[in-house]
Design an enzyme around this catalytic site. Structure first.
Site, PDB file in Angstrom:
ATOM      1  N   ASP A   7      17.264 -38.854   7.046  1.00 15.54           N
ATOM      2  CA  ASP A   7      15.808 -38.799   7.059  1.00 15.54           C
ATOM      3  C   ASP A   7      15.416 -37.993   8.290  1.00 15.54           C
ATOM      4  OD1 ASP A   7      15.924 -40.500   9.286  1.00 15.54           O
ATOM      5  OD2 ASP A   7      14.644 -42.046   8.399  1.00 15.54           O
ATOM      6  N   CYS A  36      19.838 -41.980   9.851  1.00 11.99           N
ATOM      7  CA  CYS A  36      18.403 -42.176  10.068  1.00 11.99           C
ATOM      8  C   CYS A  36      18.230 -42.462  11.548  1.00 11.99           C
ATOM      9  CB  CYS A  36      17.831 -43.274   9.169  1.00 11.99           C
ATOM     10  SG  CYS A  36      18.323 -44.963   9.528  1.00 11.99           S
ATOM     11  N   THR A  54      17.967 -45.208  13.403  1.00 13.15           N
ATOM     12  CA  THR A  54      18.898 -46.208  13.941  1.00 13.15           C
ATOM     13  C   THR A  54      20.161 -46.344  13.101  1.00 13.15           C
ATOM     14  OG1 THR A  54      17.927 -48.015  12.658  1.00 13.15           O
ATOM     15  CG2 THR A  54      17.006 -47.603  14.874  1.00 13.15           C
ATOM     16  N   HIS A  71      42.703 -57.532   2.995  1.00 13.16           N
ATOM     17  CA  HIS A  71      41.548 -56.625   3.030  1.00 13.16           C
ATOM     18  C   HIS A  71      41.079 -56.298   1.616  1.00 13.16           C
ATOM     19  CE1 HIS A  71      41.961 -56.469   7.268  1.00 13.16           C
ATOM     20  NE2 HIS A  71      43.073 -55.752   7.256  1.00 13.16           N
TER      21      HIS A  71
END
Length: 145
Positions: free
Chosen positions: A7, A64, A66, A133
């Site tokens: 963004d 973005c 954060t 995992h």
């Protein structure tokens, strides 16, 4: 093939990462955005996740301000495991343990020097394949929940 998108808050960092991908001769598709003008990050998260889901790309990079919002948006899509990483240890661990297929970064959190190291670690670390995992991934994906 790597899908990359951002963004407006991740635009400058996206340009830095694209430069790194070019230098390393890593194939990528730039899915936007193309300026610092405000846009909605879920649109760009969807572009990257669609490229992974349809097989055009193996992995994705989302950025973005954060990294939080764009990773949340990506993780809403079944089969996507987006990991927000702020250091190389997290990038390595999420590939080894979670087989993450999308790296999320915060353009206002991580500087370009560290970001390219995180990208390099993410792209060059393999999933461990360890049973524990894989079992956890299956639980996340709902295959054995």
């Amino acid at each position: 093939m790597i899908a990359i998108a951002c963004d407006h808050g991740g635009y400058d960092l996206k340009l830095e990462i694209i430069q790194y991908l070019k230098e390393k001769k890593t194939d990528y598709i730039d899915l936007g955005c193309d300026s610092r003008e405000a846009v909605d990050y879920p649109v760009y998260a969807r572009k990257v996740t669609d490229a992974i889901k349809n097989g055009t790309c193996e992995k994705g990079i989302l950025i973005c301000g954060t990294g939080i919002g764009i990773s949340i948006a990506a993780n809403k899509i079944p089969g996507i495991r987006a990991a927000l990483c702020t250091d190389c240890f997290c990038a390595e661990a999420t590939r080894q343990h979670n087989d993450a297929n999308v790296l999320a970064l915060g353009g206002r959190v991580v500087g370009p020097g560290l970001a390219v190291k995180i990208v390099d670690t993410f792209l060059h670390t393999a999933f461990s394949g360890a049973e524990r995992h894989q079992r956890r991934i299956d639980l996340i994906e709902g295959d054995k929940a």
